[in-house]
Scaffold this motif. Structure first.
Motif, PDB file in Angstrom:
ATOM      1  N   VAL A 106      66.247  45.922  12.541  1.00  0.00           N
ATOM      2  CA  VAL A 106      67.169  46.030  13.682  1.00  0.00           C
ATOM      3  C   VAL A 106      68.352  46.877  13.202  1.00  0.00           C
ATOM      4  CG1 VAL A 106      68.763  44.739  15.174  1.00  0.00           C
ATOM      5  CG2 VAL A 106      66.497  43.797  14.688  1.00  0.00           C
ATOM      6  N   CYS A 110      72.336  47.053  17.893  1.00  0.00           N
ATOM      7  CA  CYS A 110      72.099  45.685  18.408  1.00  0.00           C
ATOM      8  C   CYS A 110      73.377  45.109  19.026  1.00  0.00           C
ATOM      9  CB  CYS A 110      71.623  44.796  17.261  1.00  0.00           C
ATOM     10  SG  CYS A 110      71.376  43.082  17.758  1.00  0.00           S
ATOM     11  N   THR A 111      73.235  44.534  20.220  1.00  0.00           N
ATOM     12  CA  THR A 111      74.377  43.899  20.892  1.00  0.00           C
ATOM     13  C   THR A 111      74.293  42.373  20.807  1.00  0.00           C
ATOM     14  OG1 THR A 111      73.171  43.790  22.966  1.00  0.00           O
ATOM     15  CG2 THR A 111      74.506  45.782  22.610  1.00  0.00           C
ATOM     16  N   ALA A 112      73.293  41.878  20.084  1.00  0.00           N
ATOM     17  CA  ALA A 112      73.044  40.436  19.954  1.00  0.00           C
ATOM     18  C   ALA A 112      72.761  39.789  21.317  1.00  0.00           C
ATOM     19  CB  ALA A 112      74.198  39.731  19.233  1.00  0.00           C
ATOM     20  N   CYS A 113      72.066  40.554  22.204  1.00  0.00           N
ATOM     21  CA  CYS A 113      71.775  40.017  23.550  1.00  0.00           C
ATOM     22  C   CYS A 113      70.687  38.943  23.517  1.00  0.00           C
ATOM     23  CB  CYS A 113      71.368  41.150  24.500  1.00  0.00           C
ATOM     24  SG  CYS A 113      69.738  41.835  24.120  1.00  0.00           S
ATOM     25  N   GLY A 114      69.818  38.970  22.508  1.00  0.00           N
ATOM     26  CA  GLY A 114      68.802  37.918  22.359  1.00  0.00           C
ATOM     27  C   GLY A 114      67.490  38.183  23.080  1.00  0.00           C
ATOM     28  N   ALA A 115      67.356  39.342  23.759  1.00  0.00           N
ATOM     29  CA  ALA A 115      66.118  39.600  24.522  1.00  0.00           C
ATOM     30  C   ALA A 115      64.897  39.665  23.597  1.00  0.00           C
ATOM     31  CB  ALA A 115      66.259  40.908  25.312  1.00  0.00           C
ATOM     32  N   CYS A 116      65.074  40.175  22.384  1.00  0.00           N
ATOM     33  CA  CYS A 116      63.923  40.267  21.458  1.00  0.00           C
ATOM     34  C   CYS A 116      63.421  38.859  21.109  1.00  0.00           C
ATOM     35  CB  CYS A 116      64.285  41.045  20.194  1.00  0.00           C
ATOM     36  SG  CYS A 116      65.775  40.447  19.377  1.00  0.00           S
ATOM     37  N   TYR A 150      70.685  40.900  15.139  1.00  0.00           N
ATOM     38  CA  TYR A 150      69.444  40.141  14.972  1.00  0.00           C
ATOM     39  C   TYR A 150      68.631  40.657  13.783  1.00  0.00           C
ATOM     40  CZ  TYR A 150      69.695  37.010  18.938  1.00  0.00           C
ATOM     41  OH  TYR A 150      70.040  35.976  19.766  1.00  0.00           O
ATOM     42  N   CYS A 169      63.799  45.315  23.859  1.00  0.00           N
ATOM     43  CA  CYS A 169      65.171  45.746  23.525  1.00  0.00           C
ATOM     44  C   CYS A 169      65.562  46.983  24.329  1.00  0.00           C
ATOM     45  CB  CYS A 169      65.270  46.029  22.027  1.00  0.00           C
ATOM     46  SG  CYS A 169      66.935  46.537  21.572  1.00  0.00           S
ATOM     47  N   TYR A 171      68.272  48.592  24.098  1.00  0.00           N
ATOM     48  CA  TYR A 171      69.264  49.416  23.386  1.00  0.00           C
ATOM     49  C   TYR A 171      68.653  50.258  22.268  1.00  0.00           C
ATOM     50  CZ  TYR A 171      72.163  46.140  25.888  1.00  0.00           C
ATOM     51  OH  TYR A 171      72.726  45.395  26.882  1.00  0.00           O
ATOM     52  N   ALA A 173      67.385  49.172  19.571  1.00  0.00           N
ATOM     53  CA  ALA A 173      67.901  48.653  18.293  1.00  0.00           C
ATOM     54  C   ALA A 173      66.802  48.158  17.363  1.00  0.00           C
ATOM     55  CB  ALA A 173      68.894  47.521  18.565  1.00  0.00           C
ATOM     56  N   VAL A 174      65.607  47.902  17.913  1.00  0.00           N
ATOM     57  CA  VAL A 174      64.526  47.417  17.031  1.00  0.00           C
ATOM     58  C   VAL A 174      63.847  48.645  16.404  1.00  0.00           C
ATOM     59  CG1 VAL A 174      62.330  46.163  16.910  1.00  0.00           C
ATOM     60  CG2 VAL A 174      64.188  45.295  18.356  1.00  0.00           C
TER      61      VAL A 174
HETATM   62  S1  SF4 Z   1      67.046  42.846  22.067  1.00  0.00           S
HETATM   63 FE1  SF4 Z   1      67.900  44.522  20.844  1.00  0.00          FE
HETATM   64  S2  SF4 Z   1      70.102  44.421  21.223  1.00  0.00           S
HETATM   65 FE2  SF4 Z   1      69.232  42.485  21.961  1.00  0.00          FE
HETATM   66  S3  SF4 Z   1      69.413  41.124  20.187  1.00  0.00           S
HETATM   67 FE3  SF4 Z   1      67.385  42.031  20.027  1.00  0.00          FE
HETATM   68  S4  SF4 Z   1      67.660  43.839  18.743  1.00  0.00           S
HETATM   69 FE4  SF4 Z   1      69.674  43.203  19.406  1.00  0.00          FE
END
Ligand code: SF4
Ligand SMILES: Cc1cc2nc3c(=O)[nH]c(=O)nc-3n(C[C@H](O)[C@H](O)[C@H](O)COP(=O)(O)OP(=O)(O)OC[C@H]3O[C@@H](n4cnc5c(N)ncnc54)[C@H](O)[C@@H]3O)c2cc1C
Ligand code: SF4
Length: 428
Positions: A106, A110-116, A150, A169, A171, A173-174
């Protein structure tokens, strides 16, 4: 990742707990370049997973938050998480340091949104809850984690779940192509702040840890009391989820014992006194804490806290080294056997739950560290021994509370600053 710029005026701090953070901040705020190397995915160390601090019973957020604010404001600290120092060569003032960095999968978007995490089903043991609960294989270590980013657990890399995490994700970010990196640094001084680990309670055979479900360690009890912990902050028995109102605290579990740790772990009397107040907070006047102790070591200003707990009607003290624990097989209640040394009565006391005030073992003991260090008879690093390559800091040097660990880390930072100042004067 942007390249890490380091010279022989750089200070490398190994271990990102409260001591390593303090050493890094003190050095950086004196104008030094610092690289802070932490082997887990977050800074904070074991302090971040305490429920409350003695003696004021405030939450660890207080102290850590201040340090994180200072860290974010500093341009002179480079933080490397999931990283380990694998080699150090050279001498004070002129080291080459090799750092191995594992992939987080990651990136900084990453915005730490938690979708992953929502997209992933696989769960892995949660080390920040001492394995008492599981977490998704895409996770944020804990609410106070720094960086707030994350991690995709390596166990799902190469599986369709990793692809689902990436697809979830928004964004970008992964990054599943991240690879392990090797980073070569120059450094003038190295501070070793790798902290402590709980002594392995299963080695204290008569206490039945690992065999009896309702015998837990003090570090696990911190997590049971914490609303972010495995029971949502309810003090419940692991065997049946029943409320644990009668709690026994067994002091010196593994410490002051030539068969285990020979040293006094210094903080565990205070930790148990503090934890009796968790039981009181949970169950009010129905709480029944019993502290089985040899002697209570509450030094300096901590004495006042001890006096306050002694006045608490829900807390009883039994002067005795518990000989053994048995389990009532029908109820799963732990039954403590021993002799009360104040009245010389034999007892067989039944409780809902037992908490072992487990000793603090230096994390360097038994670890293969790539530096020459001088250790004391318990395996703690002598802080600034002649001939040692690194300066020890915090609980790597002794069993210390947070206040003393940070004072010790400040002293280590000062020694490191003296070395790099010497280098800088020699070169100008
Ligand atoms: S979905 Fe993407 S932005 Fe959101 S917590 Fe996971 S890695 Fe981070
Ligand atoms: C049950 C219990 C309750 C406690 N309660 C309190 C309390 O209320 N108040 C109080 O003042 N103190 C308390 N303490 C003591 C407190 O936990 C310590 O003072 C504190 O953790 C010391 O911080 P540290 O940074 O020295 O070590 P740690 O917290 O152990 O941090 C060390 C860091 O180094 C990292 N690390 C380890 N090895 C490596 C490596 N090879 N490479 C890179 N990084 C590495 C670790 O991941 C960790 O982040 C308690 C202790 C116990 C056992
Ligand atoms: S601090 Fe207390 S419980 Fe811990 S080892 Fe020392 S005397 Fe025993």
């Amino acid at each position: 990742m942007a390249p890490v710029i380091a010279t022989n005026e750089t200070i490398v701090v190994v271990g990102g707990g409260i001591s390593g953070m303090t050493a890094a901040l003190e050095a950086a705020e004196c104008g030094k370049q610092v690289v802070l190397v932490e082997n887990t995915a977050t800074l904070g160390g074991r302090t971040a997973i305490l429920y409350r601090y003695f003696p004021k019973l405030c939450h660890p957020t207080c102290g850590l938050e201040i340090n994180l604010r200072r860290l974010k404001a500093s341009r002179d600290i480079r933080v490397l998480t999931l990283a380990e120092v694998t080699r150090i060569t050279g001498t004070r003032g002129n080291f080459s340091v090799t750092v191995k960095r594992s992939p987080r999968y990651v990136n900084e978007r990453c915005t730490a949104c938690g979708a992953c995490a929502e997209a992933v089903k696989t769960e892995v043991p949660n080390p920040w809850n001492y394995g008492l609960s599981k977490m998704k294989a895409a996770y944020l270590p804990h609410a106070m984690a720094y960086p707030q980013r994350y991690v995709i657990d390596p166990s799902i890399i190469g599986t369709p779940e990793a692809d689902q995490a990436k697809a979830a994700c928004k964004y970008g970010a992964v990054d599943l192509d991240m690879k392990e990196e090797t980073i070569e640094l120059q450094a003038g001084a190295v501070v070793w702040a790798t902290g402590w680990k709980p002594y392995d309670a299963a080695k204290i055979q008569p206490y039945g840890y690992g065999r009896f479900a309702n015998v837990v360690t003090s570090v696990e009890f911190e997590r049971l009391a914490d609303p972010h912990g495995p029971t949502g902050g309810k003090i419940l028995r692991p065997s049946d989820g029943k409320e644990a109102k009668s709690v026994a605290f067994i002091q010196c579990a593994g410490s002051r014992d030539e068969n285990h740790l020979r040293h006094c772990s210094r903080i565990c009397c205070m930790a148990s006194l503090k934890q009796t107040q968790y039981v009181r907070e949970a169950y009010g006047d129905a709480a029944q804490s019993t502290v089985y102790y040899i002697d209570i070591r509450a030094i300096d200003r901590f004495e006042d806290f001890y006096a306050k707990v002694q006045k608490d009607q829900t807390v009883k003290f039994v002067k005795s080294k518990v000989a053994r624990i048995a389990e009532d097989q029908a109820t799963r209640d732990p039954v403590l056997h021993g002799v009360d040394t104040e009245g010389y009565h034999r007892y067989a006391n039944r409780h809902d739950l037992v908490v072992l005030a487990i000793g603090m073992e230096p994390s360097v003991r038994g670890a293969d560290i790539p530096a020459e260090v001088v250790e004391d008879s318990s395996g703690f690093i002598e802080p600034a021994a002649d001939g040692a390559m690194v300066f020890g800091a915090g609980c790597a040097t002794n069993a210390l509370d947070v206040n003393r660990a940070t004072q010790n880390a400040t002293a280590a930072a000062l020694r490191a600053i003296q070395v790099v100042n010497h280098v800088s004067r020699a070169e100008s």
